[in-house]
Design a protein around this motif. Structure first.
Motif, PDB file in Angstrom:
ATOM      1  N   PRO A   1     -15.585  45.724  47.863  1.00 32.04           N
ATOM      2  CA  PRO A   1     -14.640  44.351  49.170  1.00 32.04           C
ATOM      3  C   PRO A   1     -15.548  43.029  49.273  1.00 32.04           C
ATOM      4  CG  PRO A   1     -15.397  46.285  50.410  1.00 32.04           C
ATOM      5  CD  PRO A   1     -15.768  46.769  48.802  1.00 32.04           C
ATOM      6  N   ARG A   2     -16.583  42.936  49.612  1.00 33.03           N
ATOM      7  CA  ARG A   2     -17.820  42.388  49.136  1.00 33.03           C
ATOM      8  C   ARG A   2     -17.349  41.260  48.695  1.00 33.03           C
ATOM      9  NH1 ARG A   2     -22.877  43.956  52.268  1.00 33.03           N
ATOM     10  NH2 ARG A   2     -22.443  45.780  53.419  1.00 33.03           N
ATOM     11  N   SER A   3     -17.256  41.611  47.140  1.00 36.24           N
ATOM     12  CA  SER A   3     -17.361  40.717  46.422  1.00 36.24           C
ATOM     13  C   SER A   3     -15.165  40.208  46.291  1.00 36.24           C
ATOM     14  CB  SER A   3     -17.068  41.451  44.921  1.00 36.24           C
ATOM     15  OG  SER A   3     -17.033  40.541  43.478  1.00 36.24           O
ATOM     16  N   LEU A   4     -14.824  40.653  46.573  1.00 37.28           N
ATOM     17  CA  LEU A   4     -13.201  40.309  47.046  1.00 37.28           C
ATOM     18  C   LEU A   4     -13.353  39.709  47.983  1.00 37.28           C
ATOM     19  CD1 LEU A   4     -11.140  43.645  46.521  1.00 37.28           C
ATOM     20  CD2 LEU A   4     -10.976  41.357  45.178  1.00 37.28           C
ATOM     21  N   LEU A   5     -14.082  39.507  48.868  1.00 37.40           N
ATOM     22  CA  LEU A   5     -13.770  38.684  50.174  1.00 37.40           C
ATOM     23  C   LEU A   5     -14.829  37.265  49.837  1.00 37.40           C
ATOM     24  CD1 LEU A   5     -13.785  38.448  52.861  1.00 37.40           C
ATOM     25  CD2 LEU A   5     -15.062  39.668  53.467  1.00 37.40           C
ATOM     26  N   ALA A   6     -15.123  37.616  48.745  1.00 38.73           N
ATOM     27  CA  ALA A   6     -16.088  36.525  48.188  1.00 38.73           C
ATOM     28  C   ALA A   6     -15.413  35.366  47.591  1.00 38.73           C
ATOM     29  CB  ALA A   6     -17.413  36.573  47.672  1.00 38.73           C
ATOM     30  N   ALA A   7     -14.817  36.295  46.670  1.00 44.25           N
ATOM     31  CA  ALA A   7     -13.545  35.631  45.804  1.00 44.25           C
ATOM     32  C   ALA A   7     -12.399  34.971  46.898  1.00 44.25           C
ATOM     33  CB  ALA A   7     -12.700  36.549  44.474  1.00 44.25           C
ATOM     34  N   ALA A   8     -11.701  35.298  47.779  1.00 45.79           N
ATOM     35  CA  ALA A   8     -11.080  34.820  48.690  1.00 45.79           C
ATOM     36  C   ALA A   8     -11.189  33.824  49.274  1.00 45.79           C
ATOM     37  CB  ALA A   8     -11.079  36.249  50.232  1.00 45.79           C
ATOM     38  N   VAL A   9     -12.505  34.221  49.582  1.00 45.99           N
ATOM     39  CA  VAL A   9     -13.607  32.396  50.253  1.00 45.99           C
ATOM     40  C   VAL A   9     -13.373  31.237  49.655  1.00 45.99           C
ATOM     41  CG1 VAL A   9     -15.543  31.000  51.175  1.00 45.99           C
ATOM     42  CG2 VAL A   9     -14.685  33.903  52.196  1.00 45.99           C
ATOM     43  N   ARG A  10     -13.566  31.856  47.966  1.00 45.43           N
ATOM     44  CA  ARG A  10     -12.883  30.591  46.980  1.00 45.43           C
ATOM     45  C   ARG A  10     -11.980  30.118  46.718  1.00 45.43           C
ATOM     46  NH1 ARG A  10     -16.883  34.532  44.648  1.00 45.43           N
ATOM     47  NH2 ARG A  10     -15.259  34.629  43.220  1.00 45.43           N
TER      48      ARG A  10
END
Length: 467
Positions: A416-425
């Protein structure tokens, strides 16, 4: 240039083999010579003992020479057998667990776990440092605070790069096994850099607390008092949102307000413990309890701010829904006029939203999300009011996921942290509809992780430095 360790056996391994072979040959020759000494001594007249004056009956000459002739071959064969047995035992030992001269690469699953763990630790460190910043700013001088802000910014950039590498790795890039191992090593290295950057300022930031915990306690207690008043207002706001936008919206807001109150109760106990330890001149215990209290206050602040931010975005979304419906209908009309295929179900989605507007309380952010997602593939969907609506929805989704991960991070894994970082990008690209999808998925996975591991205690979400 490829290292010899990568290509195969190291160059110096051949020399070691030659040395061992030479040692074996020398040992064989020495053993054979030692066994042959009695034979040579028996045949040398100069060294033989004189015959006795009274000779015993001698054995037949043929038998004596036959026995002497057999001694040397038997000795050589025996020595060869001993050496062969020794070599066999050595080979068995090497095969049963001796370390090879060439270091073996870690298994892919082990490297994967190491990268996941490094990402979680680095993300926790950055979030904890961001929570600590307001308390540091009230204690340290401006130059030290500026250096701390710069360190957080640098660490956040390294962490973002690490998450980008991980996201590509999860999508199957690169494909070569060796390149994938290098990618994992790069992720771990960048996460280590995050820790080094933040730790470089750790001692400087802890110095005001350790010099005297009293001022730091006063800062934390003042922040606690301000937040307690805001938390009471958040509970009232949750009730208002329930009446205006329906039970689902009200339940989410009420949950955030209740969690904020729980964190404040925890902070109260920790502040009391810190004050008691300070009165007993137990500086280490006072600082430790103070850090726990600061973390709980910071997380309560995130939750309260989330309720306020949600209320503002809901009001903005509610005012935007009618215009978004009109803009969506115009996009559909242009698409049909130009022969552009319209995704199936688009008309049904717009009709359902239109019905919700007159049926009673509804979630306007969810209505905008459905409108913008239904039209995302059509020309004109990224302009005017629809683009504004998509951006509002994406920021709300990213904010909700950020708040949840920040408050419950002790139970949230790497995915989930990785997906959240992808969402921010993706939001910065900008592709708001795709960013909203990634953020919602990140929130779902984070909630699943927390359900699987249980709700962590407030002190478990704040890693402490040991320096």
């Amino acid at each position: 240039m490829t290292s010899s360790l990568v290509r195969g056996r190291p160059r110096h391994a051949t020399a070691h083999i030659r040395v061992r072979v030479a040692h074996a040959l020398v040992g064989a020759v020495a053993g054979a010579g030692w066994l042959a000494i009695p034979v040579l001594a028996a045949q040398d007249p100069a060294t033989a003992s004189p015959p006795p004056t009274t000779a015993a009956p001698a054995a037949p000459r043929d038998d004596e020479s036959s026995a002497v002739d057999l001694i040397l071959p038997v000795a050589v064969l025996g020595t060869a057998g001993v050496l062969a047995a020794y070599g066999y035992v050595r080979r068995g030992r090497r095969a049963s667990g001796a370390v090879s001269a060439t270091p073996t690469a870690p298994a892919p699953a082990e490297s994967d776990r190491a990268a996941r763990s490094a990402l979680v630790r680095a993300d926790d460190s950055v979030r904890a440092s961001e929570e600590e910043l307001p308390f540091v700013a009230a204690l340290a001088d401006e130059r030290a605070v500026a250096r701390f802000r710069h360190a957080i910014h640098t660490a956040r950039a390294e962490l973002s790069a690490a998450f980008t590498l991980w996201h590509r790795y999860e999508e199957g890039e690169p494909r070569d096994p060796g390149d994938r191992r290098q990618a994992l090593a790069g992720i771990v290295g960048r996460c280590a850099e995050v820790g080094w950057v933040l730790d470089a300022r750790a001692v400087e930031l802890d110095r005001p607390r350790r010099a005297g915990v009293g001022p730091a306690l006063e800062v934390a207690e003042e922040a606690f008092r301000r937040l307690a008043a805001r938390a009471a207002g958040a509970r009232a706001m949750a009730s208002e949102l329930r009446e205006r936008y329906g039970p689902s919206v009200g339940a989410r807001a009420a949950g955030g307000a209740e969690e904020a109150m729980d964190r404040l109760v925890f902070a109260t106990s920790r502040l009391n413990e810190a004050r008691r330890a300070a009165d007993l001149a137990d500086g280490e215990s006072a600082v430790r309890q103070l850090r726990f209290a600061e973390g709980a206050v910071a997380q309560a602040g995130i939750l309260v701010a989330g309720v306020d931010r949600t209320a503002r975005r809901l009001r903005a979304a509610s005012a935007l829904v009618p215009a978004a419906l009109t803009g969506a209908e115009a996009v559909l009309a242009r698409a049909r006029a130009t022969g552009t295929p319209v995704p199936s179900g688009t008309d049904d989605t717009l009709a359902a939203v239109r019905e919700e507007l007159t049926a009673g309380p509804y979630d306007p952010l969810d209505a905008l999300r459905r409108i913008t997602r239904a039209l995302v593939r059509l020309p004109g969907a990224r302009s005017g009011v629809l683009d504004t609506a998509a951006d509002l929805v994406a920021r709300a989704a990213v904010g909700a996921a950020e708040d949840f991960v920040a408050v419950h991070r002790a139970g949230v894994g790497a995915d989930p942290r990785s997906l959240l970082a992808a969402a921010v990008r993706t939001l910065a690209t900008p592709h708001p509809v795709e960013a909203a999808v990634l953020a919602r998925r990140a929130l779902e996975l984070a909630e699943r992780d927390v359900r699987a591991h249980g709700v962590p205690a407030p002190d478990a979400a704040r890693p402490l430095r040991t320096d």
